[in-house]
Design an enzyme around this catalytic site. Structure first.
Site, short mmCIF file in Angstrom:
data_model
loop_
_atom_site.label_atom_id
_atom_site.label_comp_id
_atom_site.label_asym_id
_atom_site.label_seq_id
_atom_site.Cartn_x
_atom_site.Cartn_y
_atom_site.Cartn_z
N LYS A 6 -13.56 -1.08 5.82
CA LYS A 6 -13.32 -1.73 4.90
C LYS A 6 -14.60 -2.62 5.40
O LYS A 6 -15.78 -2.58 4.83
CB LYS A 6 -11.88 -2.33 3.70
CG LYS A 6 -11.25 -2.20 4.42
CD LYS A 6 -11.13 -0.77 3.04
CE LYS A 6 -9.83 -0.14 3.22
NZ LYS A 6 -9.18 1.07 2.08
N ASP A 54 -0.41 -5.76 9.15
CA ASP A 54 -1.94 -4.55 8.31
C ASP A 54 -3.07 -5.97 8.49
O ASP A 54 -2.87 -5.92 7.36
CB ASP A 54 -0.76 -3.91 7.65
CG ASP A 54 -2.23 -2.78 7.19
OD1 ASP A 54 -3.49 -2.30 7.88
OD2 ASP A 54 -1.91 -2.08 6.68
N TRP A 104 0.53 -1.30 -0.07
CA TRP A 104 0.09 0.19 -0.03
C TRP A 104 1.04 1.35 0.58
O TRP A 104 1.96 1.42 0.98
CB TRP A 104 -0.99 -0.27 1.38
CG TRP A 104 -1.64 1.27 1.46
CD1 TRP A 104 -2.29 1.70 1.07
CD2 TRP A 104 -1.99 1.97 2.32
NE1 TRP A 104 -3.23 3.06 1.05
CE2 TRP A 104 -2.84 3.11 2.58
CE3 TRP A 104 -1.50 1.77 3.88
CZ2 TRP A 104 -3.59 3.83 3.26
CZ3 TRP A 104 -1.98 2.75 4.80
CH2 TRP A 104 -2.63 3.95 4.44
N1 KET Z 1 -3.50 -0.79 5.63
C1 KET Z 1 -3.57 -1.13 3.71
C2 KET Z 1 -3.00 -2.33 3.32
C3 KET Z 1 -4.99 -0.29 2.94
O1 KET Z 1 -4.91 -0.43 1.82
C4 KET Z 1 -5.66 0.92 4.02
C5 KET Z 1 -6.05 1.06 2.93
C6 KET Z 1 -5.33 1.55 5.21
C7 KET Z 1 -4.15 0.16 6.07
C8 KET Z 1 -5.31 2.05 6.08
O2 KET Z 1 -6.84 2.25 6.25
P1 KET Z 1 -7.88 3.49 7.79
O3 KET Z 1 -9.11 3.70 6.76
O4 KET Z 1 -6.75 3.89 7.94
O5 KET Z 1 -7.94 2.89 8.34
N2 KET Z 1 -6.46 1.44 1.73
C9 KET Z 1 -7.16 2.26 1.04
C10 KET Z 1 -7.16 4.06 1.72
C11 KET Z 1 -6.22 4.81 1.51
O6 KET Z 1 -5.20 4.71 0.18
O7 KET Z 1 -5.95 5.24 2.45
C12 KET Z 1 -6.60 2.40 -0.30
O8 KET Z 1 -5.62 1.86 -0.69
O9 KET Z 1 -7.49 2.82 -1.34
#
Ligand code: KET
Length: 479
Positions: A326, A290, A209
């Site tokens: 998610k 993660d 990511w």
């Molecule tokens: N870890 C991974 C692997 C991940 O894909 C995301 C979010 C997060 C943590 C963070 O999520 P949060 O909303 O802070 O709990 N990924 C998606 C959103 C973004 O980039 O913020 C994405 O990859 O589209």
């Protein structure tokens, strides 16, 4: 009251030499800027302004006089403190949504950010979340601060959710954690704590990511990569992954995606996880999971926690960051948890105390509403069952779209193989499209996905799948 002038003069005397050097260099470029501005080429020159050393930033940030700060940043001509702020590039993921929103093409498609949409392309609030919210509203709760570590009952439920109700170390209180500002906040706090306790670097998969890299860099860590994915075969590069883990310095922290790897959608099998666990144990690594997609890989949240639970059973002292963005569809509520497995209950509490030390000056304490929703659901077996069904529903819809997209591309006669779209799991299809193809997709067809060719399958619907397939075919086969 001392005058601003004498105040600023006194403060200047305490500015570190690195800062003074920056100011001198900046002052020189200021005069160049002033000249160049008149000549019309201001932009390029501003971009060449010297980077402010971090030691200088520290001095500027703590100086007691605002006039000192103005003097540090100000342009000789305009006097604006913001003169040297160049326009930063948009975020590679969130920036896509911004661009998409500005696009007035009627059939535009946002498959950038990993946010689930229903089959009509609308954001989806889980019905069980609505139920929980209705109940919470009736409780007339107050809006007092949370503790620094957040809501204790939320943390209890979150830990059971990932480690399992029957986890022995959980029962022995060797696992403890805090509520965080979703996954991102937990990653940052843990990065800072690692750095504080002597870790100089962290290993992340290549690719990973995108935000992992600035998160850990900003936490003071050097980000190193281990091989993860083979672009040729569109699958896990397992033997190189193992070789890279074997080559890590003893005691390193390794970030692992608990399930539904972002962006590749390729997870190790259970046998491969076992091998990773064994090698990590030999090297005395600190595995940091993660877990952003628990429930989105198989549709079953328990199954998706298999790697985390295996590592705990194997005796690793792991850390886990969880996001409820998610799986519970609570993106904007910022609900997350960060936890560690320790040797003793006392040790786990000591770790939590250090996490709190980092949270307090960072954002003080986390928000309450989203955590209340998750607690309400996970405290009630009926609601938990509803959640399981609804999460499964989201995962199944995405799976269906994978099959439809692949078939549509094949039916169009694409010369490429699109097998990987259905081999991959979770929210994303790592399409294998090149950067140029992605740009063409955006410019010609108004379809927004990340430059690495990642398509958020959560944004693919029965209505747009055909359009997306034709557009992909156009930019890959017909170019
Ligand atoms: N870890 C991974 C692997 C991940 O894909 C995301 C979010 C997060 C943590 C963070 O999520 P949060 O909303 O802070 O709990 N990924 C998606 C959103 C973004 O980039 O913020 C994405 O990859 O589209």
């Amino acid at each position: 009251m001392t005058s601003a002038v004498s105040n600023s003069t006194t403060t200047m005397m305490f500015i570190r030499p690195a800062t003074q050097a920056y100011f001198r260099q900046a002052a020189n470029s200021c005069s160049t800027i002033a000249t160049a501005t008149r000549g019309g080429s201001r932009r390029a020159i501003v971009a060449n302004a010297p980077a402010l050393p971090s030691s200088a930033l520290a001095s500027v940030g703590t100086s007691s006089s605002s006039s000192t700060q103005r003097r540090g940043f100000a342009d000789a001509t305009t006097g604006s403190p913001w003169e040297k702020f160049t326009m930063a590039p948009p975020d590679p993921i969130i920036g896509l949504t911004e661009a998409y929103l500005k696009d007035d093409f009627p059939d535009k498609v946002n498959v950038g950010v990993g946010a689930y949409r229903d089959d009509s392309g609308k954001p989806f609030v889980l019905p069980v979340v609505r139920d929980a919210e209705r109940e919470i509203n009736l409780e007339n709760l107050d809006h007092e601060y949370s503790g620094i570590a957040g809501c204790p009952s939320f943390v209890d439920h979150a830990l059971k959710f990932v480690y399992g109700e029957n986890s022995a170390p959980l029962k022995e209180k060797r696992i403890a954690g805090v509520q965080t500002l979703s996954g991102t906040g937990g990653l940052r706090v843990f990065g800072e704590v690692l750095n504080r306790f002597g870790h100089k670097h962290i290993y992340v998969p290549n690719p990973t990511w995108g935000n992992h890299i600035p998160i850990f860099t900003n936490a003071g860590l050097e980000v190193r990569k281990y091989r993860y994915y083979d672009n040729e075969s569109c699958s896990l590069d397992f033997s190189n992954l193992i070789d890279d883990i074997k080559a890590m310095p003893e005691g390193s922290c390794i970030l692992l995606h608990a399930c539904a790897h972002n962006p590749t959608g390729m997870d190790p099998t259970l046998e491969q996880w076992k091998e990773i666990s064994n090698v990590a144990m030999e090297k005395n690594l600190l595995p940091f999971f993660d877990s952003a997609y628990q429930g989105f890989a198989s549709g079953d949240a328990r199954k998706d926690a298999a790697a985390v639970r295996m590592f705990v059973e194997d005796g690793h002292k792991i850390a886990v960051v969880q996001s409820f963005s998610k799986n519970f569809g609570l993106y904007g509520q910022r609900v997350g948890a960060l936890s560690v497995v320790a040797d003793t209950a006392d040790e786990s509490q000591r770790v939590v105390s250090q996490l709190k030390v980092h949270i307090r000056p960072n954002y003080s304490n986390p928000p309450r509403h989203g955590a209340r929703i998750v607690s309400k659901i996970l405290a009630c077996p009926e609601k938990t069952n509803d959640f399981v069904d609804q999460c499964m529903g989201m995962a199944n819809r995405i799976d269906g779209m994978r099959t439809t997209l692949r078939k549509a591309l094949e039916d169009l006669g694409s010369s490429r193989s699109w097998d990987h779209i259905t081999k991959q799991i979770g929210m994303f299809a790592y399409s294998g499209m090149s950067k140029d193809e992605v740009i063409a997709l955006r410019e010609k067809h108004h379809i927004y996905c990340t430059l690495d060719g990642r398509i958020s399958m959560a944004g693919v619907t029965s209505n747009n799948v055909e359009y997306i397939a034709r557009a992909i075919y156009d930019v890959t086969d017909k170019k």
